[in-house]
Design a protein around this motif. Sequence first.
Motif, PDB file in Angstrom:
ATOM      1  N   THR A  19     -14.647  -6.378   7.676  1.00 43.11           N
ATOM      2  CA  THR A  19     -15.188  -6.130   6.315  1.00 43.11           C
ATOM      3  C   THR A  19     -13.238  -6.048   5.462  1.00 43.11           C
ATOM      4  O   THR A  19     -13.893  -5.944   4.362  1.00 43.11           O
ATOM      5  CB  THR A  19     -15.535  -4.458   6.496  1.00 43.11           C
ATOM      6  OG1 THR A  19     -16.829  -4.627   7.047  1.00 43.11           O
ATOM      7  CG2 THR A  19     -15.327  -3.139   5.506  1.00 43.11           C
TER       8      THR A  19
ATOM      9  N   LEU B 154     -13.121  -7.997   2.593  1.00 39.19           N
ATOM     10  CA  LEU B 154     -12.208  -7.094   0.529  1.00 39.19           C
ATOM     11  C   LEU B 154     -11.065  -7.772   0.311  1.00 39.19           C
ATOM     12  O   LEU B 154     -10.666  -7.624  -1.006  1.00 39.19           O
ATOM     13  CB  LEU B 154     -11.596  -5.066   0.672  1.00 39.19           C
ATOM     14  CG  LEU B 154     -13.366  -4.764   1.712  1.00 39.19           C
ATOM     15  CD1 LEU B 154     -13.124  -3.313   1.758  1.00 39.19           C
ATOM     16  CD2 LEU B 154     -14.392  -4.316   0.104  1.00 39.19           C
TER      17      LEU B 154
ATOM     18  N   VAL C  96     -16.041   1.060  -3.899  1.00 38.20           N
ATOM     19  CA  VAL C  96     -16.715   0.145  -2.646  1.00 38.20           C
ATOM     20  C   VAL C  96     -18.255  -0.225  -2.332  1.00 38.20           C
ATOM     21  O   VAL C  96     -18.395   1.529  -2.833  1.00 38.20           O
ATOM     22  CB  VAL C  96     -15.703  -0.338  -1.430  1.00 38.20           C
ATOM     23  CG1 VAL C  96     -14.042  -0.907  -1.823  1.00 38.20           C
ATOM     24  CG2 VAL C  96     -15.302   1.432  -1.170  1.00 38.20           C
TER      25      VAL C  96
ATOM     26  N   GLY D  19     -10.855  -0.994   1.194  1.00 36.44           N
ATOM     27  CA  GLY D  19     -10.186  -0.952  -0.418  1.00 36.44           C
ATOM     28  C   GLY D  19      -8.562  -0.284  -0.540  1.00 36.44           C
ATOM     29  O   GLY D  19      -7.575  -1.704  -0.956  1.00 36.44           O
TER      30      GLY D  19
ATOM     31  N   ALA E 158      -6.428  -3.690   1.212  1.00 37.31           N
ATOM     32  CA  ALA E 158      -7.063  -4.636   0.334  1.00 37.31           C
ATOM     33  C   ALA E 158      -6.295  -4.760  -0.596  1.00 37.31           C
ATOM     34  O   ALA E 158      -5.423  -5.948  -0.594  1.00 37.31           O
ATOM     35  CB  ALA E 158      -8.391  -5.159   0.136  1.00 37.31           C
TER      36      ALA E 158
ATOM     37  N   VAL F 203     -12.434  -5.956  -5.694  1.00 38.37           N
ATOM     38  CA  VAL F 203     -12.890  -5.398  -4.396  1.00 38.37           C
ATOM     39  C   VAL F 203     -14.349  -4.852  -4.857  1.00 38.37           C
ATOM     40  O   VAL F 203     -14.864  -4.981  -3.875  1.00 38.37           O
ATOM     41  CB  VAL F 203     -11.403  -4.410  -4.238  1.00 38.37           C
ATOM     42  CG1 VAL F 203     -12.307  -3.298  -3.525  1.00 38.37           C
ATOM     43  CG2 VAL F 203     -10.963  -4.933  -3.517  1.00 38.37           C
TER      44      VAL F 203
ATOM     45  N   VAL G  94     -17.741  -6.689  -4.416  1.00 32.86           N
ATOM     46  CA  VAL G  94     -17.784  -6.900  -3.082  1.00 32.86           C
ATOM     47  C   VAL G  94     -18.973  -6.061  -2.314  1.00 32.86           C
ATOM     48  O   VAL G  94     -18.950  -4.694  -2.237  1.00 32.86           O
ATOM     49  CB  VAL G  94     -17.312  -6.836  -1.867  1.00 32.86           C
ATOM     50  CG1 VAL G  94     -17.736  -7.355  -0.508  1.00 32.86           C
ATOM     51  CG2 VAL G  94     -16.023  -7.923  -1.991  1.00 32.86           C
TER      52      VAL G  94
END
Length: 415
Positions: A68, A72, A250, A261, A264, A282, A285
């Motif tokens: 995951t 991101l 997100v 996030g 990221a 982001v 996604v």
Amino acid sequence: MSDARDPLRARLALATGRSAGRLSKALGKGSGSMIGGRLALRVDPGVLHAVAGERRSVLVTGTNGKSTVTALVAAAISPGGAVVSNTTGANMTDGIVTALSADRTSGLAALEVDEVYLEPVARGTRPRVVVVLNSSREYTRGVSLKSTLEHWRRTAAALPSDCVAIVNVDDPLVTWAFETAPRVVGITGGLYWRGDALVCPACGSIQEFTEQSWSCPGCGRRRPTPDWTVVPDGDGWAVEHDGRRTRVDVTVPGRTGPVGGAFALAAADALGVDVAAAAERVSAVADVDGRYAPYRLGDHVARLLMLKNPAGWAEAIDVSVSTGRPLVVAVDPFGPKDTATMWEAPFERLAGQRVGVTGGRTADAVAILEAAGVHPVEAPDIESALGTQPPGEVMVACNYPAFRRISKQFRGGTP
């Protein structure tokens, strides 16, 4: 980054790997990503360095959440240029070789890395950023947590001087392993499962935890002050850094999504990418190999969570409790320890609730839930299990084989 820059041995290795991968795929033995990279490495053990080239790479590792957060990260750094990523989840050295060799032009890479392969991948790619999410026992590989942490600590000490280690400061094991890195940036990553972090890895003392911090009375180590903090923001979440606040939207439910996030955005910032632009990417996604994407079945919307250890189950339970979304459990046979991890998870947080249970190991799951005071309802299939809950969104907590089976089934429907 063309083949002309590679020594002859590397070119031969890549050609051998491509041929093996195509053959494996033609014979129906898989995607060919693993065998192709494996043979390439046998021909030239240094081929990873050749295919990595001069890319600016971000490596993402940890026990849970790698796929995951890698997705991101790939989105967050994309304003800086084209990004290559091992999106199939082949996260060992051979799979990473295959992913990088398939795209020789992208200047950026976001790579998911298996915990025990971090050192060879870091040596071959010379990353600019290493993202470390968490650390806990992993039953499926047969490698001890202690050896993984020591491996990480050696790897961190050998990282390039211009590399940034972005670590979860709420996890004392991760903090210890990467305190040897040349530069460390801290994230409030949360620690849903403390059972594996009770003993200080530095001195062996029992660590002390409060709701938002930890410390060791033996050696004085304590939670570092984070550089990036996840905070509530209206009906959602934001990330604070250097006096700035950036909204993070997100699709991943609960606090798990904005934490991913934050990692990221911190990775994007380390590469010089505008944080606001990264946050916008982001938010787009929606799906990570079947995880989290909403699947509608009648009156229900199912979101799949794939779990493999007590920490993962604890996180899934927290998502259900914190969002108020009911939980369904799906467990299929997966070796002798397929339900052992569930016994340690805090299902008592769901005490008194109805939880639909399905899969090939339903009887084991029912026993675990009943012991925690939960009211399990056995169901012959996932549709019936969803029917045990009121109409609306339902979290479906699966072990690995159940996740693969159900996600394949759902993809035949309408996401």
